[in-house]
Design a protein around this motif. Structure first.
Motif, PDB file in Angstrom:
ATOM      1  N   LEU A  19      -3.890   7.651  -1.864  1.00 16.31           N
ATOM      2  CA  LEU A  19      -3.538   6.579  -1.364  1.00 16.31           C
ATOM      3  C   LEU A  19      -4.022   5.437  -2.181  1.00 16.31           C
ATOM      4  O   LEU A  19      -4.959   5.256  -3.013  1.00 16.31           O
ATOM      5  N   LEU A  20      -2.494   4.215  -2.556  1.00 11.25           N
ATOM      6  CA  LEU A  20      -2.279   3.913  -3.649  1.00 11.25           C
ATOM      7  C   LEU A  20      -2.941   2.563  -2.757  1.00 11.25           C
ATOM      8  O   LEU A  20      -2.008   1.630  -1.877  1.00 11.25           O
ATOM      9  N   GLY A  21      -3.825   1.950  -3.923  1.00  7.99           N
ATOM     10  CA  GLY A  21      -3.931  -0.549  -2.810  1.00  7.99           C
ATOM     11  C   GLY A  21      -2.401  -1.225  -3.369  1.00  7.99           C
ATOM     12  O   GLY A  21      -1.639  -0.219  -4.058  1.00  7.99           O
ATOM     13  N   ARG A  22      -2.518  -2.551  -3.128  1.00  2.00           N
ATOM     14  CA  ARG A  22      -1.527  -3.359  -2.750  1.00  2.00           C
ATOM     15  C   ARG A  22      -1.402  -3.737  -5.118  1.00  2.00           C
ATOM     16  O   ARG A  22      -0.064  -4.009  -5.258  1.00  2.00           O
ATOM     17  N   ASP A  23      -2.756  -3.133  -5.625  1.00  5.75           N
ATOM     18  CA  ASP A  23      -2.485  -3.205  -6.624  1.00  5.75           C
ATOM     19  C   ASP A  23      -1.987  -1.999  -7.908  1.00  5.75           C
ATOM     20  O   ASP A  23      -2.102  -1.889  -9.186  1.00  5.75           O
ATOM     21  N   GLY A  24      -2.042  -1.251  -6.668  1.00  8.07           N
ATOM     22  CA  GLY A  24      -1.115  -0.040  -7.686  1.00  8.07           C
ATOM     23  C   GLY A  24      -1.909   1.010  -7.569  1.00  8.07           C
ATOM     24  O   GLY A  24      -1.854   2.012  -8.872  1.00  8.07           O
ATOM     25  N   THR A  25      -3.469   0.785  -8.027  1.00  7.74           N
ATOM     26  CA  THR A  25      -3.939   1.815  -8.547  1.00  7.74           C
ATOM     27  C   THR A  25      -4.602   2.828  -8.029  1.00  7.74           C
ATOM     28  O   THR A  25      -4.435   2.475  -5.575  1.00  7.74           O
ATOM     29  N   VAL A  26      -5.117   3.893  -7.762  1.00  3.08           N
ATOM     30  CA  VAL A  26      -5.589   5.288  -6.959  1.00  3.08           C
ATOM     31  C   VAL A  26      -6.495   4.865  -5.748  1.00  3.08           C
ATOM     32  O   VAL A  26      -7.682   5.097  -6.825  1.00  3.08           O
ATOM     33  N   LEU A  27      -6.443   4.688  -4.178  1.00  2.50           N
ATOM     34  CA  LEU A  27      -7.454   4.364  -3.385  1.00  2.50           C
ATOM     35  C   LEU A  27      -8.601   5.791  -3.123  1.00  2.50           C
ATOM     36  O   LEU A  27      -9.541   5.792  -2.729  1.00  2.50           O
ATOM     37  N   ARG A  28      -7.084   6.847  -3.128  1.00 10.15           N
ATOM     38  CA  ARG A  28      -8.445   7.817  -2.244  1.00 10.15           C
ATOM     39  C   ARG A  28      -7.258   8.578  -2.954  1.00 10.15           C
ATOM     40  O   ARG A  28      -5.864   9.077  -2.049  1.00 10.15           O
ATOM     41  N   VAL A  50       0.797  -1.075  -0.110  1.00 11.70           N
ATOM     42  CA  VAL A  50       0.122  -0.064   0.071  1.00 11.70           C
ATOM     43  C   VAL A  50       0.727   1.284   0.045  1.00 11.70           C
ATOM     44  O   VAL A  50       1.831   1.807   1.053  1.00 11.70           O
ATOM     45  N   VAL A  51       0.570   2.435  -0.667  1.00 10.09           N
ATOM     46  CA  VAL A  51       0.989   3.294  -1.301  1.00 10.09           C
ATOM     47  C   VAL A  51       0.976   5.159  -0.724  1.00 10.09           C
ATOM     48  O   VAL A  51      -0.330   5.039  -1.236  1.00 10.09           O
ATOM     49  N   LEU A  52       1.415   5.254   0.128  1.00 17.92           N
ATOM     50  CA  LEU A  52       1.152   6.606   0.556  1.00 17.92           C
ATOM     51  C   LEU A  52       1.980   7.858  -0.216  1.00 17.92           C
ATOM     52  O   LEU A  52       3.401   8.206  -0.045  1.00 17.92           O
ATOM     53  N   VAL A  53       1.755   8.405  -1.568  1.00 19.82           N
ATOM     54  CA  VAL A  53       2.473   9.269  -2.645  1.00 19.82           C
ATOM     55  C   VAL A  53       2.132  11.183  -2.002  1.00 19.82           C
ATOM     56  O   VAL A  53       1.087  11.214  -1.867  1.00 19.82           O
ATOM     57  N   VAL A  54       2.770  11.790  -1.530  1.00 20.09           N
ATOM     58  CA  VAL A  54       2.868  13.010  -0.957  1.00 20.09           C
ATOM     59  C   VAL A  54       4.156  13.798  -1.510  1.00 20.09           C
ATOM     60  O   VAL A  54       5.014  13.633  -1.834  1.00 20.09           O
ATOM     61  N   GLN A  90       5.587   8.818  11.074  1.00 21.62           N
ATOM     62  CA  GLN A  90       5.441   7.816  12.347  1.00 21.62           C
ATOM     63  C   GLN A  90       4.240   6.729  11.234  1.00 21.62           C
ATOM     64  O   GLN A  90       3.919   5.369  11.622  1.00 21.62           O
ATOM     65  N   LEU A  91       3.482   7.107  10.018  1.00 20.42           N
ATOM     66  CA  LEU A  91       2.635   6.530  10.131  1.00 20.42           C
ATOM     67  C   LEU A  91       3.359   5.197   9.173  1.00 20.42           C
ATOM     68  O   LEU A  91       3.725   3.779   9.322  1.00 20.42           O
ATOM     69  N   HIS A  92       4.823   5.925   8.277  1.00 21.21           N
ATOM     70  CA  HIS A  92       5.918   5.061   8.097  1.00 21.21           C
ATOM     71  C   HIS A  92       6.308   3.924   9.636  1.00 21.21           C
ATOM     72  O   HIS A  92       6.234   2.111   8.765  1.00 21.21           O
ATOM     73  N   GLU A  93       6.793   4.645  10.081  1.00 23.87           N
ATOM     74  CA  GLU A  93       7.157   3.391  11.349  1.00 23.87           C
ATOM     75  C   GLU A  93       5.880   2.989  11.891  1.00 23.87           C
ATOM     76  O   GLU A  93       5.822   1.399  12.249  1.00 23.87           O
ATOM     77  N   ARG A  94       4.221   2.913  12.226  1.00 25.54           N
ATOM     78  CA  ARG A  94       3.375   2.123  12.414  1.00 25.54           C
ATOM     79  C   ARG A  94       2.980   1.227  11.888  1.00 25.54           C
ATOM     80  O   ARG A  94       2.730   0.111  12.000  1.00 25.54           O
ATOM     81  N   PHE A  95       2.959   1.700   9.730  1.00 26.82           N
ATOM     82  CA  PHE A  95       2.535   0.296   8.632  1.00 26.82           C
ATOM     83  C   PHE A  95       3.332  -0.378   8.328  1.00 26.82           C
ATOM     84  O   PHE A  95       3.664  -0.281   7.708  1.00 26.82           O
ATOM     85  N   GLY A  96       4.659   0.055   8.041  1.00 25.93           N
ATOM     86  CA  GLY A  96       5.527   0.266   7.751  1.00 25.93           C
ATOM     87  C   GLY A  96       5.546  -1.835   7.616  1.00 25.93           C
ATOM     88  O   GLY A  96       5.540  -2.384   6.368  1.00 25.93           O
ATOM     89  N   GLU A  97       5.759  -2.242   8.600  1.00 30.06           N
ATOM     90  CA  GLU A  97       6.130  -4.070   8.058  1.00 30.06           C
ATOM     91  C   GLU A  97       4.951  -4.561   8.419  1.00 30.06           C
ATOM     92  O   GLU A  97       4.981  -5.463   7.934  1.00 30.06           O
ATOM     93  N   GLN A  98       3.567  -4.209   7.802  1.00 31.88           N
ATOM     94  CA  GLN A  98       2.669  -4.030   7.867  1.00 31.88           C
ATOM     95  C   GLN A  98       2.467  -4.255   5.850  1.00 31.88           C
ATOM     96  O   GLN A  98       1.896  -5.145   5.255  1.00 31.88           O
ATOM     97  N   GLY A  99       3.298  -3.461   5.291  1.00 26.84           N
ATOM     98  CA  GLY A  99       3.275  -3.300   4.009  1.00 26.84           C
ATOM     99  C   GLY A  99       3.483  -1.822   3.373  1.00 26.84           C
ATOM    100  O   GLY A  99       2.511  -1.784   2.247  1.00 26.84           O
ATOM    101  N   LEU A 100       3.278  -0.181   4.195  1.00 28.88           N
ATOM    102  CA  LEU A 100       2.712   0.479   3.646  1.00 28.88           C
ATOM    103  C   LEU A 100       4.800   1.057   3.061  1.00 28.88           C
ATOM    104  O   LEU A 100       5.198   0.970   4.241  1.00 28.88           O
ATOM    105  N   THR A 101       4.319   2.132   2.529  1.00 34.52           N
ATOM    106  CA  THR A 101       5.248   2.382   1.786  1.00 34.52           C
ATOM    107  C   THR A 101       4.963   4.057   1.887  1.00 34.52           C
ATOM    108  O   THR A 101       4.055   4.007   0.658  1.00 34.52           O
ATOM    109  N   GLU A 143      -5.383   0.970   7.391  1.00 37.47           N
ATOM    110  CA  GLU A 143      -5.622  -0.379   7.675  1.00 37.47           C
ATOM    111  C   GLU A 143      -6.666  -1.176   6.970  1.00 37.47           C
ATOM    112  O   GLU A 143      -6.040  -2.478   6.693  1.00 37.47           O
ATOM    113  N   ALA A 144      -7.246  -0.271   6.088  1.00 38.45           N
ATOM    114  CA  ALA A 144      -8.936  -0.832   5.401  1.00 38.45           C
ATOM    115  C   ALA A 144      -7.947  -1.255   3.793  1.00 38.45           C
ATOM    116  O   ALA A 144      -7.598  -2.288   3.460  1.00 38.45           O
TER     117      ALA A 144
END
Length: 163
Positions: A131-140, A26-30, A47-58, A156-157
Protein backbone atom coordinates in the motif's frame (compact mmCIF):
# COMPACT_ATOMS: atom_id res chain seq x y z
CA UNK A 1 13.96 9.89 -1.82
CA UNK A 2 12.68 7.21 -4.18
CA UNK A 3 8.90 7.04 -4.73
CA UNK A 4 6.47 5.35 -7.12
CA UNK A 5 6.96 8.18 -9.62
CA UNK A 6 10.54 7.04 -10.25
CA UNK A 7 9.38 3.92 -12.12
CA UNK A 8 7.92 2.91 -15.46
CA UNK A 9 6.19 -0.38 -16.25
CA UNK A 10 4.88 -2.01 -19.41
CA UNK A 11 1.12 -2.55 -19.65
CA UNK A 12 -0.42 -5.83 -20.80
CA UNK A 13 -0.96 -4.05 -24.13
CA UNK A 14 2.81 -3.48 -24.43
CA UNK A 15 2.83 0.27 -23.73
CA UNK A 16 5.36 1.80 -21.34
CA UNK A 17 3.54 3.70 -18.61
CA UNK A 18 5.18 6.08 -16.14
CA UNK A 19 3.92 5.12 -12.69
CA UNK A 20 4.07 8.84 -11.90
CA UNK A 21 0.67 8.85 -13.65
CA UNK A 22 -0.69 7.50 -10.34
CA UNK A 23 0.94 10.07 -8.06
CA UNK A 24 -1.73 11.69 -5.92
CA UNK A 25 -3.61 8.41 -5.68
CA UNK A 26 -3.35 5.79 -2.97
CA UNK A 27 -1.89 2.79 -4.80
CA UNK A 28 -2.08 -0.91 -4.04
CA UNK A 29 0.63 -2.86 -5.90
CA UNK A 30 0.05 -6.64 -6.12
CA UNK A 31 2.02 -9.42 -7.79
CA UNK A 32 -0.56 -11.72 -9.34
CA UNK A 33 -0.90 -15.16 -10.93
CA UNK A 34 -3.72 -16.90 -12.77
CA UNK A 35 -3.10 -20.48 -11.64
CA UNK A 36 -2.57 -20.05 -7.90
CA UNK A 37 -4.67 -21.05 -4.93
CA UNK A 38 -4.83 -17.32 -4.13
CA UNK A 39 -6.05 -16.35 -7.62
CA UNK A 40 -9.63 -15.76 -6.32
CA UNK A 41 -8.17 -12.67 -4.62
CA UNK A 42 -8.62 -10.98 -8.02
CA UNK A 43 -12.31 -10.67 -7.07
CA UNK A 44 -11.45 -8.90 -3.80
CA UNK A 45 -8.97 -6.61 -5.54
CA UNK A 46 -11.64 -5.68 -8.08
CA UNK A 47 -14.06 -4.97 -5.22
CA UNK A 48 -11.51 -2.63 -3.60
CA UNK A 49 -11.04 -0.92 -6.97
CA UNK A 50 -14.80 -0.42 -7.34
CA UNK A 51 -15.37 0.63 -3.72
CA UNK A 52 -12.50 3.10 -3.38
CA UNK A 53 -11.55 4.03 -6.95
CA UNK A 54 -13.56 7.24 -7.07
CA UNK A 55 -12.00 8.28 -3.75
CA UNK A 56 -8.51 7.91 -5.19
CA UNK A 57 -7.42 4.26 -4.91
CA UNK A 58 -5.61 2.65 -7.82
CA UNK A 59 -4.89 -1.09 -7.81
CA UNK A 60 -1.93 -2.11 -10.00
CA UNK A 61 -1.55 -5.79 -10.89
CA UNK A 62 1.81 -7.25 -11.88
CA UNK A 63 1.64 -10.87 -13.10
CA UNK A 64 4.62 -12.96 -12.07
CA UNK A 65 5.64 -16.49 -13.09
CA UNK A 66 8.38 -16.96 -10.47
CA UNK A 67 6.33 -19.08 -8.07
CA UNK A 68 5.87 -22.65 -9.35
CA UNK A 69 5.11 -21.41 -12.91
CA UNK A 70 1.63 -20.23 -11.88
CA UNK A 71 1.44 -17.47 -14.49
CA UNK A 72 2.40 -19.25 -17.71
CA UNK A 73 0.17 -17.26 -20.08
CA UNK A 74 0.99 -14.54 -22.55
CA UNK A 75 -0.02 -10.97 -21.81
CA UNK A 76 -3.10 -11.40 -24.05
CA UNK A 77 -4.07 -14.61 -22.23
CA UNK A 78 -3.62 -12.93 -18.84
CA UNK A 79 -5.80 -9.99 -19.90
CA UNK A 80 -8.53 -12.31 -21.14
CA UNK A 81 -8.38 -14.50 -18.02
CA UNK A 82 -8.66 -11.51 -15.67
CA UNK A 83 -11.53 -9.95 -17.60
CA UNK A 84 -13.55 -13.13 -18.23
CA UNK A 85 -13.14 -14.70 -14.79
CA UNK A 86 -12.99 -11.69 -12.46
CA UNK A 87 -14.12 -8.65 -14.46
CA UNK A 88 -10.83 -6.92 -13.71
CA UNK A 89 -10.86 -3.27 -14.75
CA UNK A 90 -7.87 -2.02 -12.75
CA UNK A 91 -4.53 -1.58 -14.56
CA UNK A 92 -2.60 -4.76 -15.24
CA UNK A 93 0.98 -4.87 -16.41
CA UNK A 94 3.19 -7.24 -18.38
CA UNK A 95 4.76 -10.15 -16.53
CA UNK A 96 7.65 -9.22 -14.27
CA UNK A 97 10.05 -10.90 -11.92
CA UNK A 98 9.64 -9.74 -8.33
CA UNK A 99 12.67 -11.40 -6.70
CA UNK A 100 16.30 -11.94 -7.61
CA UNK A 101 18.68 -10.16 -9.96
CA UNK A 102 16.05 -9.91 -12.73
CA UNK A 103 13.44 -8.29 -10.50
CA UNK A 104 11.67 -5.29 -11.97
CA UNK A 105 13.13 -2.09 -10.47
CA UNK A 106 9.75 -1.31 -8.85
CA UNK A 107 9.88 -4.58 -6.92
CA UNK A 108 13.55 -4.12 -6.05
CA UNK A 109 12.45 -0.87 -4.38
CA UNK A 110 9.28 -2.30 -2.80
CA UNK A 111 11.15 -5.21 -1.21
CA UNK A 112 13.84 -2.95 0.30
CA UNK A 113 13.33 -1.84 3.92
CA UNK A 114 11.06 1.18 4.36
CA UNK A 115 11.91 2.22 7.88
CA UNK A 116 11.60 0.07 10.99
CA UNK A 117 7.89 -0.51 10.39
CA UNK A 118 8.32 -2.17 6.99
CA UNK A 119 11.29 -4.56 6.85
CA UNK A 120 12.66 -5.59 3.50
CA UNK A 121 12.84 -9.09 2.11
CA UNK A 122 11.89 -11.20 -0.86
CA UNK A 123 8.27 -11.62 -1.81
CA UNK A 124 7.10 -14.94 -0.42
CA UNK A 125 4.42 -15.85 -2.97
CA UNK A 126 1.83 -14.57 -5.40
CA UNK A 127 -0.49 -11.80 -4.18
CA UNK A 128 1.91 -9.96 -1.88
CA UNK A 129 0.50 -6.46 -1.50
CA UNK A 130 2.07 -3.04 -0.98
CA UNK A 131 0.00 0.00 0.00
CA UNK A 132 1.48 3.32 -1.12
CA UNK A 133 0.40 6.76 0.00
CA UNK A 134 -0.61 9.65 -2.22
CA UNK A 135 3.04 10.80 -2.15
CA UNK A 136 4.20 7.49 -3.65
CA UNK A 137 5.87 6.16 -0.50
CA UNK A 138 5.32 2.69 0.96
CA UNK A 139 2.87 2.68 3.89
CA UNK A 140 2.35 -1.06 4.47
CA UNK A 141 3.29 -4.48 3.18
CA UNK A 142 0.86 -7.39 3.43
CA UNK A 143 1.41 -11.14 3.21
CA UNK A 144 0.02 -12.96 0.18
CA UNK A 145 -2.61 -14.69 2.33
CA UNK A 146 -4.04 -11.35 3.52
CA UNK A 147 -7.45 -11.02 1.91
CA UNK A 148 -8.02 -7.78 0.00
CA UNK A 149 -11.09 -6.96 2.14
CA UNK A 150 -8.82 -6.89 5.21
CA UNK A 151 -7.02 -3.87 3.74
CA UNK A 152 -10.13 -1.65 3.69
CA UNK A 153 -9.42 0.18 6.97
CA UNK A 154 -5.82 0.93 5.98
CA UNK A 155 -6.95 2.09 2.53
CA UNK A 156 -9.57 4.39 4.08
CA UNK A 157 -6.94 5.86 6.41
CA UNK A 158 -4.55 6.44 3.51
CA UNK A 159 -7.31 8.03 1.42
CA UNK A 160 -8.12 10.40 4.30
CA UNK A 161 -4.55 11.68 4.26
CA UNK A 162 -4.00 14.54 1.86
CA UNK A 163 -0.51 14.56 0.50
Amino acid sequence: MTTLDDFTATTLAGKDQPLADHLGSVVLVVNTASKCGLTPQYAGLQQLHERFGEQGLTVLGFPCDQFMHQEPGTEAEIAEFCQVNYGVTFPMFAKVEVNGPGAHPLFQWLTAPHGEEIPGGDIEWNFAKFLLGRDGTVLRRYAPQTEPADLADDIEAALATKG
